[in-house]
Design a protein around this motif. Structure first.
Motif, PDB file in Angstrom:
ATOM      1  N   ASP A   1      24.182 -29.782   8.079  1.00  0.00           N
ATOM      2  CA  ASP A   1      24.713 -29.163   6.865  1.00  0.00           C
ATOM      3  C   ASP A   1      24.195 -29.857   5.613  1.00  0.00           C
ATOM      4  O   ASP A   1      24.600 -29.522   4.497  1.00  0.00           O
ATOM      5  CB  ASP A   1      26.243 -29.155   6.872  1.00  0.00           C
ATOM      6  N   GLY A   2      23.297 -30.847   5.785  1.00  0.00           N
ATOM      7  CA  GLY A   2      22.711 -31.535   4.639  1.00  0.00           C
ATOM      8  C   GLY A   2      23.641 -32.516   3.963  1.00  0.00           C
ATOM      9  O   GLY A   2      23.343 -33.001   2.870  1.00  0.00           O
ATOM     10  N   ARG A   3      24.741 -32.854   4.590  1.00  0.00           N
ATOM     11  CA  ARG A   3      25.719 -33.744   3.968  1.00  0.00           C
ATOM     12  C   ARG A   3      25.834 -35.061   4.731  1.00  0.00           C
ATOM     13  O   ARG A   3      25.658 -35.111   5.940  1.00  0.00           O
ATOM     14  CB  ARG A   3      27.099 -33.064   3.916  1.00  0.00           C
ATOM     15  N   VAL A   4      26.132 -36.103   3.980  1.00  0.00           N
ATOM     16  CA  VAL A   4      26.499 -37.398   4.546  1.00  0.00           C
ATOM     17  C   VAL A   4      27.981 -37.592   4.254  1.00  0.00           C
ATOM     18  O   VAL A   4      28.394 -37.561   3.097  1.00  0.00           O
ATOM     19  CB  VAL A   4      25.689 -38.549   3.933  1.00  0.00           C
ATOM     20  N   MET A   5      28.775 -37.749   5.304  1.00  0.00           N
ATOM     21  CA  MET A   5      30.213 -37.928   5.129  1.00  0.00           C
ATOM     22  C   MET A   5      30.594 -39.369   5.404  1.00  0.00           C
ATOM     23  O   MET A   5      30.024 -40.027   6.286  1.00  0.00           O
ATOM     24  CB  MET A   5      30.980 -36.986   6.051  1.00  0.00           C
ATOM     25  N   LEU A   6      31.561 -39.861   4.631  1.00  0.00           N
ATOM     26  CA  LEU A   6      32.044 -41.227   4.762  1.00  0.00           C
ATOM     27  C   LEU A   6      33.474 -41.214   5.278  1.00  0.00           C
ATOM     28  O   LEU A   6      34.321 -40.472   4.771  1.00  0.00           O
ATOM     29  CB  LEU A   6      31.977 -41.944   3.408  1.00  0.00           C
ATOM     30  N   TRP A   7      33.718 -42.062   6.281  1.00  0.00           N
ATOM     31  CA  TRP A   7      35.008 -42.094   6.962  1.00  0.00           C
ATOM     32  C   TRP A   7      35.567 -43.514   6.952  1.00  0.00           C
ATOM     33  O   TRP A   7      34.826 -44.489   7.085  1.00  0.00           O
ATOM     34  CB  TRP A   7      34.851 -41.644   8.419  1.00  0.00           C
ATOM     35  N   ASP A   8      36.881 -43.606   6.792  1.00  0.00           N
ATOM     36  CA  ASP A   8      37.565 -44.889   6.937  1.00  0.00           C
ATOM     37  C   ASP A   8      37.525 -45.267   8.413  1.00  0.00           C
ATOM     38  O   ASP A   8      38.020 -44.543   9.275  1.00  0.00           O
ATOM     39  CB  ASP A   8      39.017 -44.742   6.458  1.00  0.00           C
ATOM     40  N   ALA A   9      36.948 -46.424   8.718  1.00  0.00           N
ATOM     41  CA  ALA A   9      36.732 -46.819  10.111  1.00  0.00           C
ATOM     42  C   ALA A   9      37.955 -47.464  10.755  1.00  0.00           C
ATOM     43  O   ALA A   9      37.823 -48.135  11.779  1.00  0.00           O
ATOM     44  CB  ALA A   9      35.527 -47.755  10.209  1.00  0.00           C
ATOM     45  N   GLU A  10      39.127 -47.263  10.170  1.00  0.00           N
ATOM     46  CA  GLU A  10      40.384 -47.659  10.804  1.00  0.00           C
ATOM     47  C   GLU A  10      41.256 -46.435  11.036  1.00  0.00           C
ATOM     48  O   GLU A  10      41.781 -46.242  12.126  1.00  0.00           O
ATOM     49  CB  GLU A  10      41.137 -48.680   9.938  1.00  0.00           C
ATOM     50  N   THR A  11      41.380 -45.594   9.993  1.00  0.00           N
ATOM     51  CA  THR A  11      42.215 -44.390  10.114  1.00  0.00           C
ATOM     52  C   THR A  11      41.400 -43.187  10.584  1.00  0.00           C
ATOM     53  O   THR A  11      41.970 -42.183  11.000  1.00  0.00           O
ATOM     54  CB  THR A  11      42.850 -44.045   8.765  1.00  0.00           C
ATOM     55  N   TRP A  12      40.052 -43.272  10.437  1.00  0.00           N
ATOM     56  CA  TRP A  12      39.121 -42.197  10.784  1.00  0.00           C
ATOM     57  C   TRP A  12      39.347 -40.949   9.941  1.00  0.00           C
ATOM     58  O   TRP A  12      39.098 -39.836  10.379  1.00  0.00           O
ATOM     59  CB  TRP A  12      39.198 -41.885  12.292  1.00  0.00           C
ATOM     60  N   GLN A  13      39.797 -41.175   8.707  1.00  0.00           N
ATOM     61  CA  GLN A  13      39.945 -40.092   7.743  1.00  0.00           C
ATOM     62  C   GLN A  13      38.728 -40.050   6.827  1.00  0.00           C
ATOM     63  O   GLN A  13      38.226 -41.082   6.404  1.00  0.00           O
ATOM     64  CB  GLN A  13      41.211 -40.287   6.899  1.00  0.00           C
TER      65      GLN A  13
END
Length: 211
Positions: free
Chosen positions: A121-133
């Motif tokens: 989709d051409g996007r880079v998503m960032l996630w909290d690596a504890e809550t996985w949100q």
């Protein structure tokens, strides 16, 4: 497999009997993770044993990321939803929902606090690596993101896609709490010099950052 002993490097037993499609070595050189077809395997080099066999439901595996502390593995493949697996429990703990296309790549920041994923989709998503949100994303100029990585200090994101181009993005939300606080202090210092009428609120925010 090659192993190092009293007589130097010697050929050892195979890690897996199948042709490998990818391999990652952890920063502390304890863990190696390999993948092939629809499966990934985690090996503990310290114990010289297979630690975990990951039967991810992502179709063909494209990329695997291991958090620097060795607690979690993220598997990206022919699916919109990369999977997070706990190494200690050997179980699936989360499917990350947000991408609207296949996820090709996953990478942890150097501190292990942030996970980045990139896909078709051409996007880079960032996630909290504890809550996985998911807490942020970058819409790149490429229709596909095949590889995503962090710079060594975690302040930039590198995204490789079509057209033989690697794009570099400043990540204002990346880094440790101390790094983020330092960036905020620098920004406030600059604003204090150019926005005297609002000095009160800047002084207040600066004091809050010191706590």
């Amino acid at each position: 497999r090659w192993q190092h002993g009293d007589n130097g490097w010697q050929r050892g037993e195979r890690l897996t009997g199948k042709a490998l499609e990818g391999l990652r070595l952890s920063d502390d050189r304890r863990w190696v993770i390999v993948w092939h077809e629809m499966q990934a395997q985690l090996f503990d080099l310290r114990e010289q044993s297979e630690s975990m066999n990951i039967d991810a439901k992502v179709g063909s595996v494209f990329d695997v990321a291991l958090r620097p502390d060795g607690k979690y593995v993220v598997v990206a493949g022919n699916s919109n939803f990369p999977e997070v697996w706990s190494v200690s429990d050997r179980r699936l703990i989360a499917r990350l929902r947000g991408h609207s296309g296949v996820v090709y790549s996953a990478a942890f920041s150097p501190t292990g606090e942030i996970l980045a994923t990139g896909g078709s989709d051409g996007r880079v998503m960032l996630w909290d690596a504890e809550t996985w949100q998911r807490f942020s994303e970058v819409k790149t100029k490429n229709p596909y993101v095949y590889q995503v990585r962090f710079s060594s200090d975690g302040s930039r994101i590198l995204a490789a896609g079509t057209g033989n181009i690697v794009q570099v993005y400043e990540c204002e939300v990346c880094g440790s709490v101390a790094q983020l606080a330092e960036r905020a202090r620098r920004s406030l210092a600059l604003l204090q010099d150019t926005s005297r009428p609002n000095r009160g609120i800047f002084d207040y925010l600066t004091e809050m950052l010191k706590k």
